[in-house]
Scaffold this motif. Structure first.
Motif, PDB file in Angstrom:
ATOM      1  N   ILE A 134       0.915  -1.451  -0.190  1.00  0.00           N
ATOM      2  CA  ILE A 134       0.477  -0.134  -0.337  1.00  0.00           C
ATOM      3  C   ILE A 134       0.659   1.555   0.056  1.00  0.00           C
ATOM      4  CG2 ILE A 134      -1.581   1.761   0.889  1.00  0.00           C
ATOM      5  CD1 ILE A 134      -3.052  -1.048   2.514  1.00  0.00           C
ATOM      6  N   GLY A 135      -0.045   2.662  -0.399  1.00  0.00           N
ATOM      7  CA  GLY A 135       1.066   3.974  -0.671  1.00  0.00           C
ATOM      8  C   GLY A 135       2.277   3.191  -1.613  1.00  0.00           C
ATOM      9  N   ALA A 136       2.720   4.895  -1.183  1.00  0.00           N
ATOM     10  CA  ALA A 136       4.161   5.413  -2.253  1.00  0.00           C
ATOM     11  C   ALA A 136       5.303   4.349  -1.556  1.00  0.00           C
ATOM     12  CB  ALA A 136       5.035   6.250  -2.216  1.00  0.00           C
ATOM     13  N   SER A 137       5.122   4.358  -0.626  1.00  0.00           N
ATOM     14  CA  SER A 137       6.377   3.477   0.269  1.00  0.00           C
ATOM     15  C   SER A 137       6.359   1.840  -0.301  1.00  0.00           C
ATOM     16  CB  SER A 137       6.838   3.498   1.388  1.00  0.00           C
ATOM     17  OG  SER A 137       5.412   3.222   2.567  1.00  0.00           O
ATOM     18  N   ARG A 138       5.128   1.271  -0.532  1.00  0.00           N
ATOM     19  CA  ARG A 138       4.351   0.473  -0.660  1.00  0.00           C
ATOM     20  C   ARG A 138       4.519  -1.077   0.611  1.00  0.00           C
ATOM     21  NH1 ARG A 138       2.637   1.804  -4.363  1.00  0.00           N
ATOM     22  NH2 ARG A 138       2.616   1.776  -7.038  1.00  0.00           N
ATOM     23  N   ARG A 139       4.222  -0.193   1.636  1.00  0.00           N
ATOM     24  CA  ARG A 139       4.060  -0.949   3.132  1.00  0.00           C
ATOM     25  C   ARG A 139       3.157  -2.133   3.415  1.00  0.00           C
ATOM     26  NH1 ARG A 139       2.208   1.466   8.552  1.00  0.00           N
ATOM     27  NH2 ARG A 139       2.822  -0.809   9.703  1.00  0.00           N
ATOM     28  N   PRO A 140       3.902  -3.718   3.267  1.00  0.00           N
ATOM     29  CA  PRO A 140       3.630  -4.429   3.278  1.00  0.00           C
ATOM     30  C   PRO A 140       2.465  -5.198   4.575  1.00  0.00           C
ATOM     31  CG  PRO A 140       5.288  -4.939   4.104  1.00  0.00           C
ATOM     32  CD  PRO A 140       5.354  -3.993   3.579  1.00  0.00           C
ATOM     33  N   TYR A 141       1.121  -5.140   3.759  1.00  0.00           N
ATOM     34  CA  TYR A 141       0.700  -6.315   4.641  1.00  0.00           C
ATOM     35  C   TYR A 141       0.107  -7.767   4.471  1.00  0.00           C
ATOM     36  CZ  TYR A 141      -0.243  -0.868   6.266  1.00  0.00           C
ATOM     37  OH  TYR A 141      -0.630  -0.061   6.334  1.00  0.00           O
ATOM     38  N   TRP A 142      -0.283  -8.392   5.849  1.00  0.00           N
ATOM     39  CA  TRP A 142      -0.944  -9.836   4.981  1.00  0.00           C
ATOM     40  C   TRP A 142      -2.030 -10.409   6.138  1.00  0.00           C
ATOM     41  CZ3 TRP A 142       2.941 -12.439   2.689  1.00  0.00           C
ATOM     42  CH2 TRP A 142       4.160 -11.777   2.381  1.00  0.00           C
ATOM     43  N   GLY A 143      -2.593 -11.208   5.562  1.00  0.00           N
ATOM     44  CA  GLY A 143      -3.893 -11.753   5.923  1.00  0.00           C
ATOM     45  C   GLY A 143      -2.777 -12.895   7.242  1.00  0.00           C
ATOM     46  N   GLN A 144      -4.055 -13.320   8.224  1.00  0.00           N
ATOM     47  CA  GLN A 144      -4.081 -15.122   8.862  1.00  0.00           C
ATOM     48  C   GLN A 144      -2.771 -16.059   8.477  1.00  0.00           C
ATOM     49  OE1 GLN A 144      -4.073 -13.799  12.106  1.00  0.00           O
ATOM     50  NE2 GLN A 144      -4.187 -11.783  11.440  1.00  0.00           N
ATOM     51  N   GLY A 145      -3.512 -16.555   7.249  1.00  0.00           N
ATOM     52  CA  GLY A 145      -3.579 -17.221   6.489  1.00  0.00           C
ATOM     53  C   GLY A 145      -4.636 -18.545   6.611  1.00  0.00           C
ATOM     54  N   THR A 146      -4.072 -19.393   5.560  1.00  0.00           N
ATOM     55  CA  THR A 146      -4.899 -20.580   4.983  1.00  0.00           C
ATOM     56  C   THR A 146      -4.904 -21.591   5.013  1.00  0.00           C
ATOM     57  OG1 THR A 146      -6.844 -21.308   4.318  1.00  0.00           O
ATOM     58  CG2 THR A 146      -6.003 -20.132   2.768  1.00  0.00           C
ATOM     59  N   GLN A 147      -5.105 -22.833   5.779  1.00  0.00           N
ATOM     60  CA  GLN A 147      -3.881 -24.028   5.445  1.00  0.00           C
ATOM     61  C   GLN A 147      -4.475 -24.421   4.201  1.00  0.00           C
ATOM     62  OE1 GLN A 147      -1.547 -25.471   7.413  1.00  0.00           O
ATOM     63  NE2 GLN A 147      -1.220 -26.814   5.536  1.00  0.00           N
ATOM     64  N   VAL A 148      -3.816 -25.373   3.221  1.00  0.00           N
ATOM     65  CA  VAL A 148      -3.503 -26.141   2.338  1.00  0.00           C
ATOM     66  C   VAL A 148      -2.898 -27.227   2.553  1.00  0.00           C
ATOM     67  CG1 VAL A 148      -3.416 -26.175  -0.613  1.00  0.00           C
ATOM     68  CG2 VAL A 148      -4.162 -24.169   0.956  1.00  0.00           C
ATOM     69  N   THR A 149      -3.847 -28.384   2.552  1.00  0.00           N
ATOM     70  CA  THR A 149      -3.150 -29.820   2.562  1.00  0.00           C
ATOM     71  C   THR A 149      -3.774 -30.444   1.724  1.00  0.00           C
ATOM     72  OG1 THR A 149      -3.288 -29.664   5.471  1.00  0.00           O
ATOM     73  CG2 THR A 149      -3.063 -31.541   4.342  1.00  0.00           C
ATOM     74  N   VAL A 150      -2.809 -31.038   0.766  1.00  0.00           N
ATOM     75  CA  VAL A 150      -2.674 -32.082  -0.488  1.00  0.00           C
ATOM     76  C   VAL A 150      -2.482 -33.534  -0.145  1.00  0.00           C
ATOM     77  CG1 VAL A 150      -2.533 -32.574  -2.663  1.00  0.00           C
ATOM     78  CG2 VAL A 150      -2.201 -29.995  -2.342  1.00  0.00           C
ATOM     79  N   ASP A 151      -3.063 -34.653   0.122  1.00  0.00           N
ATOM     80  CA  ASP A 151      -2.567 -36.057   0.726  1.00  0.00           C
ATOM     81  C   ASP A 151      -3.911 -36.578   0.015  1.00  0.00           C
ATOM     82  OD1 ASP A 151      -2.635 -36.953   4.347  1.00  0.00           O
ATOM     83  OD2 ASP A 151      -2.117 -38.252   2.093  1.00  0.00           O
TER      84      ASP A 151
END
Length: 117
Positions: free
Chosen positions: A99-116
């Motif tokens: 976000i913004g001119a500085s490109r400050r990063p923001y992150w989500g909480q994450g979601t688990q993907v399991t391939v099995d």
């Protein structure tokens, strides 16, 4: 002031497909680059794909041809369609936005993907 919420993770068999969504909200005030990253146990967080404000995409070699990243600017949402999933795709998937001119990063909480099987 910025929040990202991922959804769509779960358990899928090898060769199957799964779709992830990420909704960004809060003090954004524009259209900014977004992306997906993932982190498997014992490994560093790695790039999956990124998308610019105009829709140009970049993919990691490990997912190129199998994953598709898209966005809906009106909904501040990005989507990751994952096809031909492999066990090595198992990880926690995180969305982000710069976000913004500085490109400050923001992150989500994450979601688990399991391939099995």
């Amino acid at each position: 002031q910025v929040q990202l919420v991922e959804s769509g993770g779960g358990l899928v068999q090898p060769g199957g497909s799964l779709s992830l969504s990420c909704v960004a909200s809060g003090s954004i005030f524009g259209i900014y680059p977004m992306g997906w990253y993932r982190q498997a146990p014992g490994k560093q967080r790695e790039l999956v794909a990124t998308i610019t404000s105009s829709g140009d995409t970049n993919y990691a070699d490990t997912v190129k041809g199998r994953f598709t990243l898209s966005r809906d600017n009106g909904k501040n949402t990005e989507y990751l369609r994952m096809n031909s999933l492999k066990p090595e795709d198992t990880a926690v998937y995180y969305c982000n936005i710069l976000i913004g001119a500085s490109r400050r990063p923001y992150w989500g909480q994450g979601t688990q993907v399991t391939v099995d099987s």
